[in-house]
Design an enzyme around this catalytic site. Sequence first.
Site, short mmCIF file in Angstrom:
data_model
loop_
_atom_site.label_atom_id
_atom_site.label_comp_id
_atom_site.label_asym_id
_atom_site.label_seq_id
_atom_site.Cartn_x
_atom_site.Cartn_y
_atom_site.Cartn_z
N CYS A 1 2.55 -2.70 6.50
CA CYS A 1 2.45 -3.67 5.40
C CYS A 1 3.08 -5.04 5.66
O CYS A 1 2.39 -6.05 5.60
CB CYS A 1 3.04 -3.07 4.13
SG CYS A 1 2.01 -1.77 3.46
N1 LIG Z 1 1.30 2.57 3.79
C1 LIG Z 1 2.09 1.95 2.93
O1 LIG Z 1 3.31 2.09 2.96
C2 LIG Z 1 1.51 1.05 1.86
C3 LIG Z 1 2.31 0.67 0.77
C4 LIG Z 1 1.78 -0.16 -0.20
C5 LIG Z 1 0.48 -0.63 -0.08
N2 LIG Z 1 -0.26 -0.29 1.00
C6 LIG Z 1 -1.63 -0.81 1.07
O2 LIG Z 1 -2.52 0.22 0.63
C7 LIG Z 1 -3.73 0.21 1.39
C8 LIG Z 1 -3.91 1.55 2.07
O3 LIG Z 1 -2.86 1.71 3.00
P1 LIG Z 1 -2.58 3.11 3.70
O4 LIG Z 1 -1.34 2.93 4.51
O5 LIG Z 1 -2.66 4.19 2.70
O6 LIG Z 1 -3.83 3.19 4.68
P2 LIG Z 1 -4.20 4.40 5.68
O7 LIG Z 1 -4.73 3.76 6.88
O8 LIG Z 1 -3.06 5.36 5.76
O9 LIG Z 1 -5.38 5.14 4.91
C9 LIG Z 1 -6.62 4.58 4.63
C10 LIG Z 1 -7.63 5.70 4.55
O10 LIG Z 1 -8.86 5.16 4.06
C11 LIG Z 1 -9.92 5.82 4.75
N3 LIG Z 1 -11.15 5.01 4.62
C12 LIG Z 1 -11.46 3.86 5.25
N4 LIG Z 1 -12.65 3.41 4.83
C13 LIG Z 1 -13.10 4.30 3.92
C14 LIG Z 1 -14.27 4.39 3.12
N5 LIG Z 1 -15.21 3.47 3.16
N6 LIG Z 1 -14.41 5.46 2.30
C15 LIG Z 1 -13.45 6.41 2.24
N7 LIG Z 1 -12.33 6.38 2.97
C16 LIG Z 1 -12.15 5.33 3.80
C17 LIG Z 1 -9.39 5.98 6.15
O11 LIG Z 1 -10.11 6.96 6.87
C18 LIG Z 1 -7.93 6.38 5.88
O12 LIG Z 1 -7.79 7.76 5.74
C19 LIG Z 1 -3.60 -0.98 2.35
O13 LIG Z 1 -4.19 -2.10 1.77
C20 LIG Z 1 -2.10 -1.17 2.46
O14 LIG Z 1 -1.76 -2.50 2.78
C21 LIG Z 1 0.21 0.56 1.95
#
Ligand SMILES: NC(=O)c1ccc[n+]([C@@H]2O[C@H](COP(=O)([O-])OP(=O)(O)OC[C@H]3O[C@@H](n4cnc5c(N)ncnc54)[C@H](O)[C@@H]3O)[C@@H](O)[C@H]2O)c1
Length: 439
Positions: A266
């Site tokens: 992030c």
């Molecule tokens: N990881 C963190 O600590 C955190 C905290 C706050 C906000 N965020 C934000 O939240 C969002 C998600 O982050 P994350 O870390 O959970 O991501 P991640 O990479 O862990 O997970 C994303 C998931 O989405 C899936 N995906 C991608 N395209 C898809 C589609 N078209 N249909 C269905 N599934 C699909 C991927 O296969 C993956 O499993 C990002 O924008 C990130 O910046 C993350």
Amino acid sequence: MKVCVIGAGYVGLATGVMFAKLGHDVVCADIDRARVKLVNSGRLPFHEPPLEKELAKAVRNGLLSATTDDVSAARSAKVIFICVQTPSLPSGKIDVGPVKAASRAAARALRSADDYKVVVVKSTVVPSTTDSVVKSILERRSGRIAGRDFGLCMNPEFLQEGSALKDSMEPSRIVVGSEERRAADLLMKLYAPIKAPKVRTDLRSAEMIKYASNTFLATKISFANEVANMCVRFGIDSDAVLRAAGLDPRIGPLFLKPGLGFGGSCLPKDVKALRDKAKREGYSSKLLSALLAINEQQPLEGVRLLEEALGGLKGKRVAVLGLAFKGGVDDIRETRAVPLITQLLAKGAKVVAFDPMAMPNFIKVMPTIEYSSSAAECLKGADGCIIQADWPEFRRLGKKDFSRMRTPVVVDGRRCLDPEAVARAGGRYLGIGYGRSPG
Ligand SMILES: NC(=O)c1ccc[n+]([C@@H]2O[C@H](COP(=O)([O-])OP(=O)(O)OC[C@H]3O[C@@H](n4cnc5c(N)ncnc54)[C@H](O)[C@@H]3O)[C@@H](O)[C@H]2O)c1
């Protein structure tokens, strides 16, 4: 209520498990078949033990399941959360490809829906993405009108990896951005049992709240690193300085700790994305550029300390403990271990590394360095050691472990060890911002 979560990553699964715990019926949709299979067996695709325990319970109780069929999952839900990744492009701009794909799936579900649904963007997206990109896909592809036929909200996520479920169940605040009351009311109803300050706002403000929060945290870390880098040169221990500064309620103690810089999925990405967005709107942010520059050079500060202590690094065996972007997780996205090790190798050092959880991920990125099976093993025969991530088990390293090093010089890159304990255990302690006045 029936809830669909598109994207079964950290945010999607924490959100899904939280709503399942609150008694809702949750389906998580993901394009990754292996991940879907894993989730349906009650297991997580990453290291987050408390979340995994609750996921297993939710799956057993039939409150959460996973599927690759995003359209059916969205069709059967009242609220559809978009939780897919938004990674950085080389320019710093976010890649909204996954958000667009998830929006298309939601639009197909809306097209055949006979009830009012709310689509919620939880992914971190720069201001105007929800009301331009997402809304236009939803309307164009479904033939429905936002605000009349379906609702649209922006609900940024603030969880931290390592405490994902706790942060979801006990958040510092819940932000709901929307242009219409009906959609925001429905989402607030879903969050009703969660005790936290709740902020209602518009879509763009909700998007910006996430960036303002993360860039502030990144600023605080880079500030702590600047102070620490000065302290070490002044012969002052930055730990005491920052601790006392943080006692001022206007400053606060959290995230005011020096280290080798911030990484993870992030902070670096969000700072770059906001800077890029501002630039495209005609504003060049000097602050964001400066904090990113500090972050880039910070791993080199750890290398500098070791190089000085050993009188050069050529041919020296250096143990790097901790490869994840922080202790307690197996996520290596933007980990500072990469620039750190790259610099050590460039200076001619031989690197041997260990991480309790992140090694399988890290080996894919740096396959040619040597890996150890434990922290103690990693120290054996090393000329120096750099602590890159603050795993609690590193604090338990003792005399027996340090005495196996050729020269027991320890650079604490996360200020997680007790300097005296390291000295008592026979190691020479050097830390980021750790200076001692002469005499
Ligand atoms: N990881 C963190 O600590 C955190 C905290 C706050 C906000 N965020 C934000 O939240 C969002 C998600 O982050 P994350 O870390 O959970 O991501 P991640 O990479 O862990 O997970 C994303 C998931 O989405 C899936 N995906 C991608 N395209 C898809 C589609 N078209 N249909 C269905 N599934 C699909 C991927 O296969 C993956 O499993 C990002 O924008 C990130 O910046 C993350």
